[in-house]
Design a protein around this motif. Sequence first.
Motif, PDB file in Angstrom:
ATOM      1  N   ASN A   8      49.682  41.821 -26.919  1.00 14.98           N
ATOM      2  CA  ASN A   8      49.863  41.372 -28.308  1.00 14.98           C
ATOM      3  C   ASN A   8      48.704  40.543 -28.836  1.00 14.98           C
ATOM      4  O   ASN A   8      48.493  40.458 -30.049  1.00 14.98           O
ATOM      5  CB  ASN A   8      51.167  40.588 -28.438  1.00 14.98           C
ATOM      6  N   ARG A  12      46.863  43.886 -34.238  1.00 15.22           N
ATOM      7  CA  ARG A  12      46.774  43.353 -35.602  1.00 15.22           C
ATOM      8  C   ARG A  12      48.082  42.651 -35.955  1.00 15.22           C
ATOM      9  O   ARG A  12      49.167  43.129 -35.599  1.00 15.22           O
ATOM     10  CB  ARG A  12      46.525  44.481 -36.611  1.00 15.22           C
ATOM     11  N   GLU A  13      47.955  41.546 -36.693  1.00 16.42           N
ATOM     12  CA  GLU A  13      49.115  40.714 -36.955  1.00 16.42           C
ATOM     13  C   GLU A  13      50.246  41.495 -37.645  1.00 16.42           C
ATOM     14  O   GLU A  13      51.425  41.377 -37.277  1.00 16.42           O
ATOM     15  CB  GLU A  13      48.696  39.530 -37.832  1.00 16.42           C
ATOM     16  N   ASN A  14      49.861  42.327 -38.635  1.00 13.20           N
ATOM     17  CA  ASN A  14      50.912  43.033 -39.377  1.00 13.20           C
ATOM     18  C   ASN A  14      51.625  44.069 -38.509  1.00 13.20           C
ATOM     19  O   ASN A  14      52.801  44.344 -38.693  1.00 13.20           O
ATOM     20  CB  ASN A  14      50.372  43.660 -40.673  1.00 13.20           C
ATOM     21  N   ARG A  16      52.029  43.609 -35.214  1.00 11.33           N
ATOM     22  CA  ARG A  16      52.878  42.794 -34.343  1.00 11.33           C
ATOM     23  C   ARG A  16      54.217  42.507 -35.023  1.00 11.33           C
ATOM     24  O   ARG A  16      55.269  42.562 -34.428  1.00 11.33           O
ATOM     25  CB  ARG A  16      52.158  41.471 -34.026  1.00 11.33           C
ATOM     26  N   LYS A  17      54.137  42.223 -36.333  1.00 10.33           N
ATOM     27  CA  LYS A  17      55.360  41.847 -37.071  1.00 10.33           C
ATOM     28  C   LYS A  17      56.154  43.061 -37.555  1.00 10.33           C
ATOM     29  O   LYS A  17      57.261  42.931 -38.053  1.00 10.33           O
ATOM     30  CB  LYS A  17      54.966  41.036 -38.314  1.00 10.33           C
ATOM     31  N   LEU A  18      55.568  44.228 -37.442  1.00 12.07           N
ATOM     32  CA  LEU A  18      56.146  45.418 -38.079  1.00 12.07           C
ATOM     33  C   LEU A  18      57.503  45.803 -37.498  1.00 12.07           C
ATOM     34  O   LEU A  18      57.671  45.876 -36.286  1.00 12.07           O
ATOM     35  CB  LEU A  18      55.179  46.590 -37.898  1.00 12.07           C
ATOM     36  N   VAL A  19      58.460  46.052 -38.384  1.00  9.45           N
ATOM     37  CA  VAL A  19      59.717  46.695 -37.968  1.00  9.45           C
ATOM     38  C   VAL A  19      59.539  48.180 -38.285  1.00  9.45           C
ATOM     39  O   VAL A  19      59.424  48.549 -39.449  1.00  9.45           O
ATOM     40  CB  VAL A  19      60.921  46.137 -38.762  1.00  9.45           C
ATOM     41  N   GLU A 119      52.976  48.415 -44.878  1.00  6.27           N
ATOM     42  CA  GLU A 119      52.975  47.383 -43.842  1.00  6.27           C
ATOM     43  C   GLU A 119      51.921  47.713 -42.770  1.00  6.27           C
ATOM     44  O   GLU A 119      51.129  46.855 -42.373  1.00  6.27           O
ATOM     45  CB  GLU A 119      54.373  47.358 -43.214  1.00  6.27           C
TER      46      GLU A 119
END
Length: 365
Positions: A8, A12-14, A16-19, A119
């Motif tokens: 992780n 990329r941050e987005n 990592r956060k992606l559902v 996203e």
Amino acid sequence: MDMVFDINSLVRENVRKLVPYMSARRLGGNGDIWLNANEYPFAPDFQLTENTLNRYPECQPKQVIQRYAKYAGLQPEQVLVSRGADESIELLLRIFCEPGRDAILFCPPTYGMYSVSAEIFGVEQRKIPVNANWQPDIAAIENNLDRVKLIYICSPNNPTGNLVDPTALQQLLELSRNRAIVAIDEAYIEFCPQQNTTRWLQDYPHLVILRTLSKAFALAGLRCGFTLASPDIISLMLKVIAPYPLPTPVADIAAQALTETGIRTMRARVEENTKNRLYLQQELNKLALVETVFPSETNYLLVKFIDKEKVFKSLWDKGIILRDQSKQPGLENCLRITVGSRTECEQLINAINALSNRPQQIKEI
Ligand SMILES: Cc1ncc(COP(=O)(O)O)c(C=O)c1O
């Protein structure tokens, strides 16, 4: 020292956060009756005719493009073929939206992939909810166009099943002229063909229309979709698409589905499906657990239940798989039901009916 590598730290941050998009297949279920992905209930019969798998395919197979252009009443230069309409949603983002700077706009509740694709690309999402009639809120859109490069409008809309009013579409095309691309997602247009917007391509160079073989053409497993737009936009899409986006067997079968016979078969399917939808609508309206069956121009119905959890879960356990839409704004207690075969419709009705007809338990004293 033994360091544990955390992948992780590179992601990329987005992302990592992606559902991720929870497609019907990813959601699983152990079904006999699949009514959760707006597919056609029977598999069409095709044979492969191209035996050239040692060769790379054409990037844009000529026959497929020519036949779709003829079907849509357009020139081949106005047509792009891709891996489903989903790929087209992505290609538009790649072309028009600078991550971290530009935005897309769409009107929830609607199809989930506009949001997921934005996203993934790190592009801002401007969400302007539809009004009480499930129509785009034109004034609110106009007030929120700042940095918006791409507007996705789904008509007929998934999951509500309604068409976007042509006047609203035209207002949208007018106010976005020279500012943003308007992509009208017509994945379900074959179920209300007179409502298609291809005639507007000549007046609006920023109009893009998305189409698919996944619904009325009964070929969701083929992964084949189309974009209709100006030759300039199609050229841009060809710049960013994969070098060989369409496998040879896909092109082979798509070309067969788009012959005159193929199109006639598709229209017969639509007629049959529409009859089943009317039947399903009428029967659902008689059920005690049903609050509202919303009008639909598509191969699915959005239904508001008295106790959606009980309906969803009980049917799931019986192998009848529906799509829960209750998390979408304004759709509390709503399930989306694909119009299946007549037998599937009957089984669905019987299963829901059984839930409210349970014999009352007699308490032992
Ligand atoms: C509104 C809408 N657009 C696009 C798609 C995706 O189509 P395709 O299977 O061609 O990727 C779907 C599929 O359910 C859809 O409902």
